[in-house]
Write a protein that holds these residues in place. Sequence first.
Motif, mmCIF file in Angstrom:
data_model
loop_
_atom_site.group_PDB
_atom_site.id
_atom_site.type_symbol
_atom_site.label_atom_id
_atom_site.label_comp_id
_atom_site.label_asym_id
_atom_site.label_seq_id
_atom_site.Cartn_x
_atom_site.Cartn_y
_atom_site.Cartn_z
ATOM 1 N N PRO A 380 1.874 32.272 -19.537
ATOM 2 C CA PRO A 380 2.501 33.042 -18.456
ATOM 3 C C PRO A 380 2.861 34.461 -18.908
ATOM 4 O O PRO A 380 3.119 34.704 -20.096
ATOM 5 C CB PRO A 380 3.760 32.235 -18.134
ATOM 6 C CG PRO A 380 4.105 31.567 -19.425
ATOM 7 C CD PRO A 380 2.796 31.269 -20.115
ATOM 8 N N VAL A 381 2.845 35.370 -17.973
ATOM 9 C CA VAL A 381 3.356 36.729 -18.219
ATOM 10 C C VAL A 381 4.836 36.725 -17.870
ATOM 11 O O VAL A 381 5.215 36.320 -16.771
ATOM 12 C CB VAL A 381 2.594 37.761 -17.370
ATOM 13 C CG1 VAL A 381 3.261 39.134 -17.479
ATOM 14 C CG2 VAL A 381 1.147 37.844 -17.797
ATOM 15 N N LYS A 382 5.658 37.192 -18.808
ATOM 16 C CA LYS A 382 7.097 37.142 -18.591
ATOM 17 C C LYS A 382 7.724 38.527 -18.696
ATOM 18 O O LYS A 382 7.275 39.378 -19.468
ATOM 19 C CB LYS A 382 7.765 36.222 -19.624
ATOM 20 C CG LYS A 382 7.413 34.746 -19.486
ATOM 21 C CD LYS A 382 8.190 33.905 -20.491
ATOM 22 C CE LYS A 382 7.921 32.425 -20.301
ATOM 23 N NZ LYS A 382 8.695 31.588 -21.270
ATOM 24 N N SER A 389 4.968 35.864 -11.200
ATOM 25 C CA SER A 389 3.954 35.152 -10.433
ATOM 26 C C SER A 389 2.633 35.916 -10.440
ATOM 27 O O SER A 389 2.608 37.155 -10.553
ATOM 28 C CB SER A 389 4.426 34.951 -8.997
ATOM 29 O OG SER A 389 4.424 36.186 -8.297
ATOM 30 N N ASP A 390 1.537 35.165 -10.301
ATOM 31 C CA ASP A 390 0.217 35.790 -10.252
ATOM 32 C C ASP A 390 0.084 36.703 -9.035
ATOM 33 O O ASP A 390 -0.669 37.673 -9.062
ATOM 34 C CB ASP A 390 -0.867 34.712 -10.210
ATOM 35 C CG ASP A 390 -1.032 34.006 -11.553
ATOM 36 O OD1 ASP A 390 -0.607 34.585 -12.574
ATOM 37 O OD2 ASP A 390 -1.576 32.882 -11.580
ATOM 38 N N ALA A 395 -0.939 42.159 -7.217
ATOM 39 C CA ALA A 395 -0.511 43.355 -6.471
ATOM 40 C C ALA A 395 -0.461 44.576 -7.385
ATOM 41 O O ALA A 395 -0.846 45.686 -6.982
ATOM 42 C CB ALA A 395 0.853 43.109 -5.842
ATOM 43 N N VAL A 396 0.011 44.379 -8.615
ATOM 44 C CA VAL A 396 0.081 45.485 -9.576
ATOM 45 C C VAL A 396 -1.315 45.993 -9.915
ATOM 46 O O VAL A 396 -1.576 47.206 -9.922
ATOM 47 C CB VAL A 396 0.822 45.043 -10.848
ATOM 48 C CG1 VAL A 396 0.671 46.086 -11.955
ATOM 49 C CG2 VAL A 396 2.300 44.821 -10.549
ATOM 50 N N TRP A 397 -2.242 45.061 -10.186
ATOM 51 C CA TRP A 397 -3.608 45.470 -10.495
ATOM 52 C C TRP A 397 -4.275 46.106 -9.276
ATOM 53 O O TRP A 397 -5.045 47.068 -9.409
ATOM 54 C CB TRP A 397 -4.427 44.267 -10.985
ATOM 55 C CG TRP A 397 -4.238 44.016 -12.448
ATOM 56 C CD1 TRP A 397 -3.557 42.997 -13.030
ATOM 57 C CD2 TRP A 397 -4.728 44.835 -13.517
ATOM 58 N NE1 TRP A 397 -3.587 43.114 -14.405
ATOM 59 C CE2 TRP A 397 -4.307 44.232 -14.732
ATOM 60 C CE3 TRP A 397 -5.481 46.003 -13.581
ATOM 61 C CZ2 TRP A 397 -4.611 44.765 -15.981
ATOM 62 C CZ3 TRP A 397 -5.791 46.534 -14.830
ATOM 63 C CH2 TRP A 397 -5.356 45.926 -16.007
ATOM 64 N N GLY A 398 -3.996 45.582 -8.096
ATOM 65 C CA GLY A 398 -4.537 46.187 -6.886
ATOM 66 C C GLY A 398 -4.028 47.609 -6.703
ATOM 67 O O GLY A 398 -4.799 48.520 -6.367
ATOM 68 N N PHE A 399 -2.732 47.807 -6.926
ATOM 69 C CA PHE A 399 -2.142 49.144 -6.822
ATOM 70 C C PHE A 399 -2.787 50.089 -7.819
ATOM 71 O O PHE A 399 -3.170 51.219 -7.484
ATOM 72 C CB PHE A 399 -0.637 49.069 -7.076
ATOM 73 C CG PHE A 399 0.047 50.408 -7.091
ATOM 74 C CD1 PHE A 399 0.535 50.967 -5.924
ATOM 75 C CD2 PHE A 399 0.194 51.118 -8.275
ATOM 76 C CE1 PHE A 399 1.151 52.214 -5.930
ATOM 77 C CE2 PHE A 399 0.810 52.360 -8.295
ATOM 78 C CZ PHE A 399 1.290 52.902 -7.119
#
Length: 482
Positions: A380-382, A389-390, A395-399
């Motif tokens: 997991p990314v913490k 959450s994925d 959303a971050v990568w999309g932005f």
Amino acid sequence: MHYKVILRILGLLLMIFSITMLPPLAISYGYHDGTHMAFISGFTITLLTGFIIWSPVYRVREDLRTRDGFLITVLFWVVLGLFGAIPFMLSKDPGLSFVDAVFESLSGLTTTGATVMTGIDVLPESILFYRQQLQWLGGMGIIVLAVAILPMLGIGGMQLYRAETPGPVKDSKLTPRITETAKALWYIYLSLTIACALGYWIAGMTPFDAIGHSFSTVAIGGFSTHDASIGYFDSPLIEGVCTFFMVISAINFGLHFFAWRQRTFSHYFQDPEFKFYLIILFSIISLSAVVLTLTETYAPVESIRKAIFEVVSIATTTGFATADFAQWPVMLPFLLFVAAFAGGCAGSTGGGMKVIRVLLILKQGHREIKRLIHPNAVIPVKLGREPISDRILEAVWGFFSVYLIVFILMLIILLGTGLDQVTAWSAVGATLNNLGPGLGEVETHYGDLNSTAKWVLTFAMLLGRLEVFTLLVLFTPSFWKR
């Protein structure tokens, strides 16, 4: 889409905005600077237009939906920029053209700080105050102010708040009710502004300069009442006050809220974004000071002083200056400019992509490297101890992807207008990140650019202030379908 309630809100917001032209009007009378008619006209036109829009639909009572919130937010920033340009056009000094006036107005409201004007020192006091005030209003977003007022008029504001607030996690509220959230944010914002103004005044500024610079400092704006910016004062004490409030204002205001509510500061250092933010600033300041010293650009002590101020100013996307960082040696101009892409923390008045997004991208990249070694592991990314959450990571990568695509497209357009590569690249970056000063022909001002380039950069300011998606969503066919 509830067009009647959208028009009702737009009319109300315009009438509220017209009131903001009264303080510079009073200053014009106080200083006898001859610009009072520009502000009287601006106030009258804005108020009447708002009333004309509002009066046919003032009885409409409907709940706002998310799509309504996006449309109102974008419409209001566009309309606000247009009406905010009126005093710049009608005043004999500066007497800007339409494109320049809109550019200057939106630069203030989006807290970009890019200017088309020179000879700022000799501008009328009322115009100087108006520029600073535009940045202060734009700092937290006049929409957030509006959601504290509109519920009293029977209009819910959560949809506006979600469309306006910067950062990847938009559903978090400091208090259970959105009105209380907006009020809490503005109390903190106002308190910081007053404290900053007092700090400047004690440090040696005149009351006029202290108030004006406090507006643009807490807003992370960068407009100044002098061509030489903060360098005009040549005061380490003033620079210290400015640096402190730039750092504070680029921190998530949610952390300030909890510090005020709980009377503690320990939670700052438990926040991963805040710690990463300080690491970025400290690392770039240290490297810049070493390079400036080794290249003998300044004496050792002066190198530290210049590095601290310029790095904080550029990295937080404020844009104040005590030195021409574009002329610094080797890689420093590029390094400082790239730091502005990270910008301030989410939930702050800073621009850029926001520190938390950069942190999450790095953590996601680190996870992908681990997955190459352990393909079957669940990693997991913490943030701190909390897993992300994925959905948020997507959303971050999309932005980031859309941000990069928009940047490249605007860069190509500016190159097509005849600008050189350094000017075009830095102008897009400076406006999209709401930074202000750039490199090349836009080191000091944007007045020499062609009109097409100015309109493109004006659009870039809006994209940056509304975090790209809020504006681009209006250009999708599915947004307009029932």
